[in-house]
Design a protein around this motif. Sequence first.
Motif, PDB file in Angstrom:
ATOM      1  N   ASP A 118       0.822  -1.211   0.000  1.00 33.05           N
ATOM      2  CA  ASP A 118       0.000   0.000   0.000  1.00 33.05           C
ATOM      3  C   ASP A 118       0.858   1.264   0.000  1.00 33.05           C
ATOM      4  O   ASP A 118       0.350   2.373   0.167  1.00 33.05           O
ATOM      5  CB  ASP A 118      -0.943   0.005   1.207  1.00 33.05           C
ATOM      6  CG  ASP A 118      -0.199  -0.082   2.538  1.00 33.05           C
ATOM      7  OD1 ASP A 118       1.051  -0.087   2.529  1.00 33.05           O
ATOM      8  OD2 ASP A 118      -0.870  -0.145   3.585  1.00 33.05           O
ATOM      9  N   GLN A 119       2.173   1.086  -0.206  1.00 35.74           N
ATOM     10  CA  GLN A 119       3.096   2.219  -0.219  1.00 35.74           C
ATOM     11  C   GLN A 119       3.321   2.782  -1.618  1.00 35.74           C
ATOM     12  O   GLN A 119       4.000   3.794  -1.786  1.00 35.74           O
ATOM     13  CB  GLN A 119       4.446   1.803   0.380  1.00 35.74           C
ATOM     14  CG  GLN A 119       4.361   1.273   1.807  1.00 35.74           C
ATOM     15  CD  GLN A 119       3.808   2.309   2.767  1.00 35.74           C
ATOM     16  OE1 GLN A 119       4.246   3.458   2.785  1.00 35.74           O
ATOM     17  NE2 GLN A 119       2.816   1.909   3.557  1.00 35.74           N
ATOM     18  N   LEU A 120       2.787   2.116  -2.645  1.00 40.23           N
ATOM     19  CA  LEU A 120       3.036   2.541  -4.020  1.00 40.23           C
ATOM     20  C   LEU A 120       2.115   3.685  -4.404  1.00 40.23           C
ATOM     21  O   LEU A 120       0.923   3.691  -4.074  1.00 40.23           O
ATOM     22  CB  LEU A 120       2.807   1.369  -4.986  1.00 40.23           C
ATOM     23  CG  LEU A 120       3.651   0.105  -4.792  1.00 40.23           C
ATOM     24  CD1 LEU A 120       3.242  -0.955  -5.803  1.00 40.23           C
ATOM     25  CD2 LEU A 120       5.129   0.428  -4.930  1.00 40.23           C
ATOM     26  N   THR A 121       2.646   4.645  -5.148  1.00 45.62           N
ATOM     27  CA  THR A 121       1.798   5.674  -5.739  1.00 45.62           C
ATOM     28  C   THR A 121       1.040   5.049  -6.911  1.00 45.62           C
ATOM     29  O   THR A 121       1.424   3.997  -7.437  1.00 45.62           O
ATOM     30  CB  THR A 121       2.626   6.853  -6.257  1.00 45.62           C
ATOM     31  OG1 THR A 121       3.457   6.405  -7.351  1.00 45.62           O
ATOM     32  CG2 THR A 121       3.516   7.435  -5.156  1.00 45.62           C
ATOM     33  N   ALA A 122      -0.030   5.701  -7.322  1.00 49.41           N
ATOM     34  CA  ALA A 122      -0.823   5.184  -8.446  1.00 49.41           C
ATOM     35  C   ALA A 122       0.021   5.069  -9.708  1.00 49.41           C
ATOM     36  O   ALA A 122      -0.094   4.094 -10.470  1.00 49.41           O
ATOM     37  CB  ALA A 122      -2.031   6.088  -8.684  1.00 49.41           C
ATOM     38  N   LEU A 178       4.408  -0.662 -12.639  1.00 47.37           N
ATOM     39  CA  LEU A 178       4.832  -1.978 -12.159  1.00 47.37           C
ATOM     40  C   LEU A 178       3.901  -3.071 -12.670  1.00 47.37           C
ATOM     41  O   LEU A 178       4.346  -4.189 -12.948  1.00 47.37           O
ATOM     42  CB  LEU A 178       4.877  -1.978 -10.633  1.00 47.37           C
ATOM     43  CG  LEU A 178       5.536  -3.196  -9.974  1.00 47.37           C
ATOM     44  CD1 LEU A 178       6.986  -3.357 -10.450  1.00 47.37           C
ATOM     45  CD2 LEU A 178       5.496  -3.056  -8.455  1.00 47.37           C
ATOM     46  N   ARG A 179       2.620  -2.765 -12.811  1.00 50.44           N
ATOM     47  CA  ARG A 179       1.699  -3.764 -13.367  1.00 50.44           C
ATOM     48  C   ARG A 179       2.084  -4.121 -14.801  1.00 50.44           C
ATOM     49  O   ARG A 179       2.076  -5.297 -15.186  1.00 50.44           O
ATOM     50  CB  ARG A 179       0.257  -3.249 -13.328  1.00 50.44           C
ATOM     51  CG  ARG A 179      -0.376  -3.320 -11.970  1.00 50.44           C
ATOM     52  CD  ARG A 179      -1.871  -3.537 -12.033  1.00 50.44           C
ATOM     53  NE  ARG A 179      -2.440  -3.482 -10.696  1.00 50.44           N
ATOM     54  CZ  ARG A 179      -2.469  -4.490  -9.846  1.00 50.44           C
ATOM     55  NH1 ARG A 179      -1.932  -5.653 -10.213  1.00 50.44           N
ATOM     56  NH2 ARG A 179      -3.006  -4.361  -8.652  1.00 50.44           N
ATOM     57  N   TYR A 180       2.394  -3.114 -15.600  1.00 51.87           N
ATOM     58  CA  TYR A 180       2.814  -3.394 -16.977  1.00 51.87           C
ATOM     59  C   TYR A 180       4.127  -4.171 -16.997  1.00 51.87           C
ATOM     60  O   TYR A 180       4.322  -5.072 -17.823  1.00 51.87           O
ATOM     61  CB  TYR A 180       2.949  -2.103 -17.768  1.00 51.87           C
ATOM     62  CG  TYR A 180       1.638  -1.555 -18.258  1.00 51.87           C
ATOM     63  CD1 TYR A 180       1.020  -2.095 -19.373  1.00 51.87           C
ATOM     64  CD2 TYR A 180       1.006  -0.502 -17.604  1.00 51.87           C
ATOM     65  CE1 TYR A 180      -0.192  -1.607 -19.838  1.00 51.87           C
ATOM     66  CE2 TYR A 180      -0.202  -0.008 -18.049  1.00 51.87           C
ATOM     67  CZ  TYR A 180      -0.807  -0.557 -19.164  1.00 51.87           C
ATOM     68  OH  TYR A 180      -2.015  -0.075 -19.608  1.00 51.87           O
TER      69      TYR A 180
END
Length: 531
Positions: free
Chosen positions: A215-219, A225-227
Motif C-alpha cells: 500500500d506504499q506505491l503511488t498510483a 509496475l503492473r505493466y
Amino acid sequence: MQNSLTSRRKLPASEIVPVLKKGVAAQQAGDFTRAEFHYQTVLRDHPKYPDALNMMGTIALEAKKPAIASGYFRKALKQMPRNPIFLFNMGCAQLAEKKPQIAIETLRKVTLMQPEHAKSWVTLGQAEAALGKHAEALAAFDQAVTLRPDDMRLAVERAEVLVNLGQMQDAADIFRAAIRADVETSRAMIGLSMAHKFKPDDPEPALMTGLLDSDQLTAKIRRGLRYAAGKALADQKNYDAAFTQFVTAKDETGEKFAIDTHREAFAKRKEIFTAPFLEARSNLGSPSERPIFVVGMPRSGTTLTEQILASHPQIAGAGELSNIRMLAGDLGFGDIDRTRFGRSLEKLTEGQARKLASRYLAVLKRHSASAQRVVDKMPHNYELLGLIAILFPRAQIIHCQRDAMDTCVSCFTQHFSETHGYNADLRTLGQYYRAYDDLMAHWHTVLPGRILDSRYEDMIADQEAASRRLIAWTGLEWDDACLSFQNTERMVKTPSRWQVRQPIYKTSVKKWQNYAEHLGPLKQALGSLAE
C-alpha cells in the motif's frame, strides 16, 4: 491622520532573510501556500530581491508550471547573472518546458562553474537524452556517478539511459543491484523489464507481483509496475496471468476515450483535405527532400523501420518529433473551434507555408547538420499527412502496417501515456484502429503515389528485400549497413527499444494468439480487419 486599515509597515532589509527562511521551512514541509506567502511578503516591498524570486520559481516548478518558473528565474538572474543555483533552476525549468537545447546551454554553464555539483550533470544528461544525443547524455551521467559512486538512485537513472542506448546487459546488472539493495525497487523492476527478457526460473516476476500488494506505491508507480509484471509474466509464457495485469492496470486508471468525438474529427479531416484542395496547394511548401515521415499505428514497426533507415550513412533518425503537431496547432489544429484549422489552411500563403516548413527543417538540422535525409517517426503524424503534403510536397512518407490484431494487442500490453487514451479497453482500441485504417485509405486516395506502405510481416519474411524497398523510396543508393540495423548506436526511447537491438525474429507474428481467449471485444470491434 493616515487610515490604520490601509497603512502597513514596510519590511525592513534586516528581516528579509528570516522571512525567507520561514518560507523555505514551509516549502520543505510541503506547505506551498504558506511558503508563497512568505516569499511574496519579501517581494511586495523588495520586488527585485533575487533569492525571493528564485524561491517563487521553485514553487512554480514543483507545481508543474515551468513557464511561470522560468519567468521568476529570469528575473533573479537579471540581478545575479552568474549565480549557479539560479542557473541550475533555470535549466530545470527549460527542460520541463521541453526546450532541451536551451537547457543544455544553461546547464553547461553550471557544470563549468560548479563541476562538483552532481545534480547539474544529471539534469544535463537528461537534456542531452531528450535531444537524442546519447553519447553526450551518457558522458554527463558518468560524470555524475563519478561524483556520487555510492548513490544507487543515480545509478538507476543512468541505467535508464543505458536502456535507451541498447546497452541492455549493463543496465540489467544495475537494476538487479538496486533490487538487491532495496533502493528504488519499483523503478528498478520497471527498468529491468525493459532491459531483460525473463527466463522461466527468473525470480523477479514473482517479486513484482508480490510488491503490487504494497500500500506504499503511488498510483503512477503501481501502474508502471503492473505493466512490467505483465511483460515479465508473458516472457515466462504465463499469458493468462500477464493479461490479468494489463487489464487491471487499465481498470485502475479508469481512463475513458471519446471515440465518437474522435471519429467526427477524422471525418472533418477528410472534408478539408480533398484531392482538389491539396492539388491547389501543391506548390506552397518547401522543395526540401530532407524529411522522411514514418507513420502508422504505434507498435506497427515504426521504430524498426526508422532503425533500418538510420543505419544508412546518409540518413539520421530523429525519433518521435512533436513539431508537425505543433505547427498544425499554430493553424488551429485541436482548437475548440473545429473550423479554424480548415479556414487557416484555405488562406495559407506560400510565404506562410515556407515559414512553417523552415521552422521544422531547423529542428531536423539540430538532430543532424549533415545527413541528406532525417527520419521523423512520430506514428500519429498519420493524422496530419495532408498538412505534411502541403508543407513538404517532395518529402517521402512511409506508412508502417502490421496485422490488425497483433498491432492492437501489442498496444494494449504497453504502458502508453495518457495521450493514447484509445488504449484504455479492447473495444475502444478496435474502434480506433478502424478509424485509423479509414483515414489512411483516404490519404492514399487524395495523395496518390505519395505514400509507401511497408508491411511488418514482409520485413520479417525477407528483411533484405523490404529494406531495399525502403531505401529505394528515399532516393538514396543501397548500403549493406541497413542489414545490420541492430548494431546501429543511437538513442531509442520507444517501447521497441529492446526489439531493435536484436536481429529480425519471427515470434512477434501472430503473437495475439497467446491471448486469444481474452480478445472477443477486440475482434468484434475490428470486424473484417481481424480476419
